[in-house]
Design a protein around this motif. Structure first.
Motif, PDB file in Angstrom:
ATOM      1  N   SER A 178      -8.140  18.195  -6.211  1.00 55.66           N
ATOM      2  CA  SER A 178      -9.048  18.737  -5.202  1.00 55.66           C
ATOM      3  C   SER A 178      -8.871  18.125  -3.822  1.00 55.66           C
ATOM      4  N   ARG A 179      -8.186  16.975  -3.729  1.00 56.01           N
ATOM      5  CA  ARG A 179      -8.260  16.284  -2.444  1.00 56.01           C
ATOM      6  C   ARG A 179      -6.992  15.476  -2.141  1.00 56.01           C
ATOM      7  N   VAL A 180      -6.625  15.503  -0.863  1.00 52.37           N
ATOM      8  CA  VAL A 180      -5.524  14.673  -0.377  1.00 52.37           C
ATOM      9  C   VAL A 180      -6.051  13.866   0.811  1.00 52.37           C
ATOM     10  N   VAL A 181      -5.770  12.568   0.829  1.00 49.75           N
ATOM     11  CA  VAL A 181      -6.205  11.725   1.951  1.00 49.75           C
ATOM     12  C   VAL A 181      -4.980  11.106   2.623  1.00 49.75           C
ATOM     13  N   ILE A 182      -4.933  11.222   3.938  1.00 51.48           N
ATOM     14  CA  ILE A 182      -3.870  10.548   4.689  1.00 51.48           C
ATOM     15  C   ILE A 182      -4.541   9.424   5.460  1.00 51.48           C
ATOM     16  N   ARG A 183      -4.095   8.200   5.195  1.00 52.59           N
ATOM     17  CA  ARG A 183      -4.828   7.034   5.675  1.00 52.59           C
ATOM     18  C   ARG A 183      -3.925   6.107   6.487  1.00 52.59           C
ATOM     19  N   ALA A 184      -4.511   5.566   7.554  1.00 49.02           N
ATOM     20  CA  ALA A 184      -3.835   4.495   8.286  1.00 49.02           C
ATOM     21  C   ALA A 184      -4.680   3.246   8.148  1.00 49.02           C
ATOM     22  N   ARG A 185      -4.056   2.135   7.762  1.00 43.10           N
ATOM     23  CA  ARG A 185      -4.788   0.870   7.683  1.00 43.10           C
ATOM     24  C   ARG A 185      -3.833  -0.272   7.980  1.00 43.10           C
ATOM     25  N   MET A 186      -4.412  -1.431   8.236  1.00 44.02           N
ATOM     26  CA  MET A 186      -3.566  -2.604   8.448  1.00 44.02           C
ATOM     27  C   MET A 186      -3.474  -3.365   7.144  1.00 44.02           C
ATOM     28  N   ASP A 187      -2.265  -3.813   6.835  1.00 49.41           N
ATOM     29  CA  ASP A 187      -2.082  -4.680   5.676  1.00 49.41           C
ATOM     30  C   ASP A 187      -1.347  -5.913   6.192  1.00 49.41           C
ATOM     31  N   GLY A 188      -2.100  -6.948   6.477  1.00 52.58           N
ATOM     32  CA  GLY A 188      -1.500  -8.119   7.131  1.00 52.58           C
ATOM     33  C   GLY A 188      -0.983  -7.710   8.505  1.00 52.58           C
ATOM     34  N   ASP A 189       0.294  -7.991   8.755  1.00 55.39           N
ATOM     35  CA  ASP A 189       0.889  -7.660  10.048  1.00 55.39           C
ATOM     36  C   ASP A 189       1.513  -6.278  10.063  1.00 55.39           C
ATOM     37  N   MET A 190       1.335  -5.543   8.966  1.00 56.38           N
ATOM     38  CA  MET A 190       2.011  -4.244   8.894  1.00 56.38           C
ATOM     39  C   MET A 190       1.007  -3.101   9.007  1.00 56.38           C
ATOM     40  N   LEU A 191       1.492  -2.042   9.635  1.00 56.53           N
ATOM     41  CA  LEU A 191       0.723  -0.798   9.609  1.00 56.53           C
ATOM     42  C   LEU A 191       1.110  -0.074   8.331  1.00 56.53           C
ATOM     43  N   CYS A 192       0.086   0.337   7.588  1.00 55.17           N
ATOM     44  CA  CYS A 192       0.348   1.025   6.324  1.00 55.17           C
ATOM     45  C   CYS A 192      -0.169   2.463   6.422  1.00 55.17           C
ATOM     46  N   ILE A 193       0.729   3.411   6.262  1.00 55.01           N
ATOM     47  CA  ILE A 193       0.314   4.817   6.232  1.00 55.01           C
ATOM     48  C   ILE A 193       0.423   5.273   4.779  1.00 55.01           C
ATOM     49  N   SER A 194      -0.658   5.804   4.256  1.00 50.13           N
ATOM     50  CA  SER A 194      -0.594   6.216   2.853  1.00 50.13           C
ATOM     51  C   SER A 194      -1.010   7.665   2.665  1.00 50.13           C
ATOM     52  N   VAL A 195      -0.463   8.255   1.614  1.00 52.83           N
ATOM     53  CA  VAL A 195      -0.856   9.603   1.194  1.00 52.83           C
ATOM     54  C   VAL A 195      -1.418   9.464  -0.215  1.00 52.83           C
ATOM     55  N   GLU A 196      -2.687   9.810  -0.364  1.00 51.78           N
ATOM     56  CA  GLU A 196      -3.360   9.592  -1.653  1.00 51.78           C
ATOM     57  C   GLU A 196      -3.886  10.922  -2.188  1.00 51.78           C
ATOM     58  N   ASP A 197      -3.858  11.065  -3.518  1.00 54.69           N
ATOM     59  CA  ASP A 197      -4.427  12.292  -4.081  1.00 54.69           C
ATOM     60  C   ASP A 197      -5.175  11.968  -5.372  1.00 54.69           C
ATOM     61  N   ASP A 198      -5.793  12.987  -5.954  1.00 55.24           N
ATOM     62  CA  ASP A 198      -6.529  12.787  -7.219  1.00 55.24           C
ATOM     63  C   ASP A 198      -5.806  13.460  -8.373  1.00 55.24           C
ATOM     64  N   SER A 199      -4.499  13.323  -8.377  1.00 58.54           N
ATOM     65  CA  SER A 199      -3.689  13.901  -9.455  1.00 58.54           C
ATOM     66  C   SER A 199      -3.665  12.942 -10.644  1.00 58.54           C
ATOM     67  N   ASP A 200      -2.809  13.243 -11.629  1.00 55.01           N
ATOM     68  CA  ASP A 200      -2.668  12.350 -12.791  1.00 55.01           C
ATOM     69  C   ASP A 200      -1.895  11.088 -12.434  1.00 55.01           C
ATOM     70  N   GLY A 201      -1.351  11.014 -11.250  1.00 57.71           N
ATOM     71  CA  GLY A 201      -0.609   9.817 -10.839  1.00 57.71           C
ATOM     72  C   GLY A 201       0.872   9.936 -11.152  1.00 57.71           C
ATOM     73  N   TYR A 202       1.614   8.943 -10.684  1.00 63.60           N
ATOM     74  CA  TYR A 202       3.065   8.951 -10.900  1.00 63.60           C
ATOM     75  C   TYR A 202       3.396   8.563 -12.331  1.00 63.60           C
ATOM     76  N   PRO A 203       4.421   9.189 -12.899  1.00 68.83           N
ATOM     77  CA  PRO A 203       4.872   8.744 -14.221  1.00 68.83           C
ATOM     78  C   PRO A 203       5.456   7.327 -14.138  1.00 68.83           C
ATOM     79  N   ALA A 204       5.390   6.621 -15.243  1.00 67.55           N
ATOM     80  CA  ALA A 204       5.766   5.197 -15.265  1.00 67.55           C
ATOM     81  C   ALA A 204       7.197   4.969 -14.788  1.00 67.55           C
ATOM     82  N   HIS A 205       8.136   5.847 -15.146  1.00 68.84           N
ATOM     83  CA  HIS A 205       9.535   5.557 -14.811  1.00 68.84           C
ATOM     84  C   HIS A 205       9.781   5.606 -13.296  1.00 68.84           C
TER      85      HIS A 205
END
Lengths: 230, 550
Positions: free
Chosen positions: A149-176
């Motif tokens: 149902s949802r996709v989030v595009i996020r900007a945040r700081m992680d220490g000294d780095m800018l982190c851009i993420s794409v997040e969703d509510d799917s089943d997630g990535y397969p382990a491999h």
């Protein structure tokens, strides 16, 4: 609108070196892909599912072909001569995530697309915007394919780095896939590998005082695709 | 973005060699309200349109087939002042050439759009650029009007109030400071940006500032670092060649320019410089290729220069290839017929050819005509071409004409060793070395002596006498920009100490104007302009004016 691109007729084919020929062919293909995208933009949506759904699907496919072509070329080029980011400059992370959201909504997804700029993210950050966007847009389209149902595009700081993420509510990535990215092993099977390799290449080409950027994937109530740039 | 951009009121030009793309752009622009959209299939067509119509937005594909590319179109439009800093220029490229295109750009477009893209992204990018143009409107306006002080203060307003535009504003501020000649502040600014992030343009700005301050070794260090990380950055090679030439390392400069042309062979100006440096190094083969390149790349552009034809013909003649020299004239006949400069080149090369073929009468008639044309054009011509005329005259035994011309050229070039050496060679080959010595001594001795004595007096603190001698030197060498600039410098110091009397400020202004016309890119100009403004400011301040009365 109905004209097709052709190789320059004035150039005798015998005189073309292979690389010139490929370059001309690719130039033509890319022009046609832009044309196809813009042409499809002109087909009005009727609201009828049997019209709109195949149209949306066609747009998605067009986008996917473009991305694959581009990723393949970039990876090929980086193998040949390395990737140097000459276009590094100061850009607004806020505007950047807003443009990623435009890329997502362009595909007329029924999903909710949100952007978040967390506190502490500066007005400007140095990165190669066009390259970072090419890497992330692939993740956005993946999320659109798998999210519930949802996709989030996020900007945040992680220490000294800018982190851009794409997040969703799917089943997630397969382990491999998680394992392969964590171990920094190039993926070869199917299309996903190409996009990840490309994103990894772009993240690592972002360097500052000896530290370089990184790509990471994880699952957190869905999949999270993160690119960090110093 | 809260405000909306009113696309309806904007006029756009789309440049693409592919008809389908032009139509597609038109449709995409129409979808967000732009109806006033013109299309051009080539760079030349675009240049023609821009001459007649004012556009708010120009969208150009980088690759325009075999002719001029989108970057060359941008540079020519800016150079000819067909577009302003307020005009949006969006470059469309493929990702495969993107990083290379960025590195080769001498003048950055407002943004690059990577193919393939969609209409929404196009709109978003245009909106962002237009917002930025709004933020910088006052800065651009003042900068264009030459009101650098105002441009600087407006730029500082943007820096304080618009965090998203901070770095762009700092970049523009650096350019303004360099134009003002405030090299100290410019250097500090670029160091500050480089500390934030060593982006190529900030380091390039720092190196340029160091070069202008004549800190050549430091400039070279910065440039080496830039080129190590960005070997495709063409502007860095150009600047490095300047730095090397300033240290009289012309062989190194030639190697640098050769590398630059290998990275990007498209610039007529770069090929011309390589030709000039190679000729100076007596590497005629390299000079030949480079001048050929300059003619080829400059054709049909504002960067065409008839002197390239003269230079190539000279190189052929010195290699004993008169036929090739003749062919160059024929191949470029149309360009040479366009203006006096070209006609002069044509006459001089033709006379040299006739002389070489033993056709003395014809040669004589041609060189006489060239001398007349040169005089009618106010004595304006490249020093090398004038020396070609001297050579023909000497060869024909026209001693008086040769002597007069040499004296005039040499008096304006007492500090140009290469040119003076060529004169000596010409006379030596004719067995008249002592004649050359006499003429050169007469022509350069006076200027050299005045310059030296003037400088010594200035050093000793006798500003009145020193400035007077340097001004006299500039009267003896009215076409030597370096001599003129020395006189300006001395006069400004004199005014600062003893006030403005006897039209000193007016003289300094006129001399600086002449120097700027002769050598518009000379690194010392900005510094002198800045000193001039400083002096004017002090003259305007009433309390100082009293103290300044002699």
């Amino acid at each position: 609108m109905h004209e097709t691109a052709q190789l320059d007729q004035d150039v005798p084919m015998d005189d073309l070196k292979d690389e010139d020929l490929y370059a001309a062919l690719l130039h033509e293909m890319k022009n046609n892909l832009v044309l196809m995208a813009i042409t499809m933009d002109q087909v009005p949506r009727t609201g009828a599912p049997d019209h709109d759904q195949p149209l949306n699907e066609a747009r998605r496919l067009c986008q996917r072909v473009s991305e694959r072509l581009m990723q393949a070329l970039m990876i090929y080029k980086s193998n040949v001569g390395g990737l140097i980011l000459n276009a590094m400059d100061a850009y607004s992370p806020e505007d950047f995530v807003a443009e990623m959201a435009i890329q997502a909504r362009y595909l007329q997804t029924p999903l909710q697309v949100d952007t978040v700029v967390e506190e502490g993210v500066p007005s400007l950050w140095f990165f190669d915007r066009n390259m970072l966007e090419l890497a992330l847009v692939n993740a956005v389209h993946n999320s659109i394919s798998y999210a519930r149902s949802r996709v989030v595009i996020r900007a945040r700081m992680d220490g000294d780095m800018l982190c851009i993420s794409v997040e969703d509510d799917s089943d997630g990535y397969p382990a491999h896939i998680l394992k392969a990215v964590a171990e920094n092993k190039p993926l070869t099977s199917n299309g996903t590998g190409l996009g990840l390799r490309f994103a990894n290449l772009i993240a690592r080409a972002h360097t500052k005082n000896g530290t370089c950027g990184a790509l990471s994937l994880r699952n957190d109530n869905g999949s999270v695709f993160e690119m960090r740039v110093p | 973005m809260t405000d909306q951009i009113d696309f309806k009121s904007k006029r756009a030009l789309v440049i693409d060699d592919f008809p389908g793309m032009r139509t597609a752009f038109k449709a995409a622009l129409a979808s967000f309200g732009m109806s006033r959209v013109d299309l051009a299939a080539s760079g030349d067509e675009a240049l023609m349109r821009v001459k007649n119509t004012k556009y708010d937005i120009i969208i150009s594909d980088y690759n325009l087939g075999d002719a001029k590319d989108g970057q060359q179109v941008l540079e020519e439009m800016r150079y000819r002042k067909l577009i302003t800093l307020g005009t949006v220029y969006l470059m469309v490229t493929a990702e495969s050439v993107y990083e290379r295109v960025v590195a080769a750009a001498e003048l950055a477009p407002d943004d690059y759009l990577i193919k393939p893209f969609n209409g929404e992204i196009l709109r978003n990018r245009l909106e962002a650029i237009l917002f930025k143009k709004q933020a910088f409107r006052e800065v651009h306006k003042s900068f264009a009007n030459g009101d650098l002080e105002r441009a600087l203060s407006e730029c500082n307003v943007v820096i304080k109030t618009n965090p998203k535009c901070l770095v762009d504003a700092m970049r523009l501020k650096g350019e303004i400071l360099i134009a003002m000649g405030d090299l100290q502040a410019a250097g500090e600014l670029y160091s500050e940006i480089s500390a934030m992030r060593a982006v190529p343009w900030s380091r390039l700005g720092l190196a340029k500032t160091l070069h202008l301050q004549r800190k050549e070794e430091e400039a070279e260090e910065v440039l080496s670092l830039v080129l190590e990380n960005h070997p495709g950055l063409v502007a860095a090679y150009d600047l490095l060649a300047d730095v090397q030439l300033a240290q009289n390392r012309s062989m190194d400069a030639q190697a640098t320019l050769t590398r630059a042309t290998q990275v990007s062979a498209k610039s007529a100006r770069r090929q011309r410089r390589l030709g000039e440096v190679a000729y100076q190094n007596k590497d005629l083969k390299t000079a030949e290729v480079a001048f050929k390149g300059a003619i080829e790349k400059g054709r049909y552009s504002v960067f065409a220069n008839p002197n390239d034809v003269g230079s190539l013909a000279r190189v052929y003649l010195e290699q004993d290839q008169p036929r090739a020299a003749g062919e160059v004239l024929i191949a470029n006949a149309k360009q040479l017929a366009e203006n006096d400069e070209g006609k002069l080149v044509n006459l001089v090369v033709k006379s040299a050819l006739s002389s070489k073929n033993g056709n003395q009468r014809e040669a004589q008639a041609l060189v006489q005509e060239a001398l007349r044309l040169r005089k009618a054009a106010g004595g304006r011509c490249s020093p090398d071409l004038a020396m070609d005329m001297v050579q023909v005259c000497v060869g024909l035994g026209m001693e008086q004409e040769a002597g007069q011309l040499l004296e005039e050229v040499a008096s304006n070039a007492h500090d140009s060793t290469d040119l003076l050496n060529r004169a000596k060679d010409i006379y030596r080959d004719a067995g008249k070395e002592s004649v050359a010595q006499t003429i050169l001594q007469k022509a350069t001795g006076k200027v050299a002596q005045l310059s030296k004595q003037g400088a010594l007096l200035m050093q000793a603190g006798d500003l009145v006498q020193g400035a007077d001698l340097l001004k006299k030197a500039s009267e003896a060498a009215p076409r030597n920009p370096r001599v003129l600039m020395n006189a300006v410098w001395a006069t400004l110091r004199l005014i600062a100490q003893h006030g403005n009397s006897g039209g000193r400020l007016g003289n300094a202004k006129r001399m600086l104007g002449d120097a700027a016309e002769l050598a518009p890119d000379h690194p010392r100009l900005a510094e002198l302009r800045s000193a001039m403004r400083e002096v004017e400011k002090r003259l305007k301040a009433p309390e100082l004016n009293v103290a300044c009365v002699e």
